[in-house]
Scaffold this active site. Structure first.
Site, mmCIF file in Angstrom:
data_model
loop_
_atom_site.group_PDB
_atom_site.id
_atom_site.type_symbol
_atom_site.label_atom_id
_atom_site.label_comp_id
_atom_site.label_asym_id
_atom_site.label_seq_id
_atom_site.Cartn_x
_atom_site.Cartn_y
_atom_site.Cartn_z
ATOM 1 N N HIS A 34 0.861 -1.188 0.000
ATOM 2 C CA HIS A 34 0.000 0.000 0.000
ATOM 3 C C HIS A 34 0.896 1.236 0.000
ATOM 4 C CE1 HIS A 34 1.071 0.122 4.201
ATOM 5 N NE2 HIS A 34 0.516 -1.058 4.412
ATOM 6 N N HIS A 37 4.051 1.310 2.121
ATOM 7 C CA HIS A 37 5.222 0.601 1.589
ATOM 8 C C HIS A 37 5.883 1.421 0.468
ATOM 9 C CE1 HIS A 37 2.741 -3.009 2.894
ATOM 10 N NE2 HIS A 37 3.869 -3.213 3.520
ATOM 11 N N ILE A 178 2.453 6.438 7.443
ATOM 12 C CA ILE A 178 1.562 7.045 6.440
ATOM 13 C C ILE A 178 0.131 6.704 6.856
ATOM 14 C CG2 ILE A 178 0.952 7.161 3.975
ATOM 15 C CD1 ILE A 178 3.825 8.060 4.470
#
Ligand code: PAF
Length: 282
Positions: A34, A37, A178
């Protein structure tokens, strides 16, 4: 982008990078990539000439009854994303390639103290599994730098200590978590959530942020803050696993004189276990 599945092929490609004088960056993952990463891969690209990403759902870090079988495996989609990010090499080995003699006979890397408590208490053996596979990946790839997400705060602390204690010549870089627009930390396990659970999930970040504000405001009532955070999480529909306010460096319970504090939290929504953390300097 090239994909290799064996250690022999991996070593041959790494050798060719070295012969060209290239600096190698490694991003170890379990796949189902996602945006979190992809941010690690971008950071690795800044710090190296070629990025090697590994995708390996490591059985050694899963306990009995955990989600090893259910863990999402999406290789073709992951390859497409890596290609777009300019990743040079994907290493996607089988379990047999990594643990050829079987898990029971595998030499293990145990990282004391920092592996204990928090996720280490809830998932016995988890960090030994992580430290062992990351050591193997470091030895196979021999990267100059390796990038990990701060979302797995305790994992990053374990890897940093292991690298230091064993004099591994790798520069370990941690990248801030994130988040989705509503604050939920990105995780492959978010995909397990039902629509209703997904609506509730950002509360873990919200409760941590409220606790963080109290800490930043000078509160030293750590036990009281932890207890009310656990209650708030339960009210929001979670089953809290732990909610701990710790010294950011030692991961030991916070003490009134500590200036850098981290909240470490894990909680279940249905059967999905979410983890998150928040650091405060005061
Ligand atoms: O964070 C992960 O995805 C895994 O724990 C890691 C570091 C790839 C080791 O299997």
């Amino acid at each position: 982008m090239r994909t290799v599945h064996t250690i022999k092929e991996l070593r041959a490609v790494i050798r060719s990078y070295r012969n060209q004088g290239k600096r190698v960056g490694l991003v170890p993952t379990m796949g189902n990539l996602h945006e979190g990463h992809l941010a690690l891969i971008r950071r690795a690209r800044e710090a190296s000439d070629v990025v090697v990403t590994s995708i390996f759902v490591n059985p050694m870090q899963f306990g009995a009854g955990e989600d090893l079988e259910a863990y999402p495996r999406t290789l073709a989609e992951d390859q497409r994303k890596l290609e777009q990010e300019g990743n040079a090499l994907l290493f996607a080995p089988t379990v047999r390639e990594i643990y050829s003699a079987g898990l029971a006979l595998q030499t293990q890397v145990v990282v004391p103290e920092v592996s204990e408590g928090h996720c280490g208490a809830s998932r016995p053996g988890h960090f030994t599994g992580v430290a062992t596979v990351v050591t193997m990946l470091f030895n196979m790839v021999q990267p100059d730098v390796a990038v990990f997400g701060e979302k797995d705060y305790q994992q990053l602390a374990v890897i940093r200590k292991m690298t230091r204690d064993l004099f591994m010549p790798v520069d370990v870089i941690g990248l801030p978590t994130i988040r989705e627009a509503d604050g939920l930390a990105m995780s492959s396990r978010n995909g397990y959530l039902s629509a209703d659970e997904r609506r509730k999930a950002p509360a873990i970040h919200r409760v941590m942020t409220e606790t963080g504000a109290a800490l930043a405001g000078g509160s030293d009532d750590f036990a009281g803050l932890e207890a009310s955070a656990r209650e708030n999480l339960a009210t929001e529909g979670f089953r809290p696993d732990y909610f701990n306010i710790v010294n950011s460096f030692t991961l030991k319970p916070a003490e009134p004189g500590d200036r850098e504090l981290t909240i470490l939290a894990a909680a279940f929504l249905g059967t999905t276990r979410l983890i998150d953390n928040l650091s405060i300097v005061r």
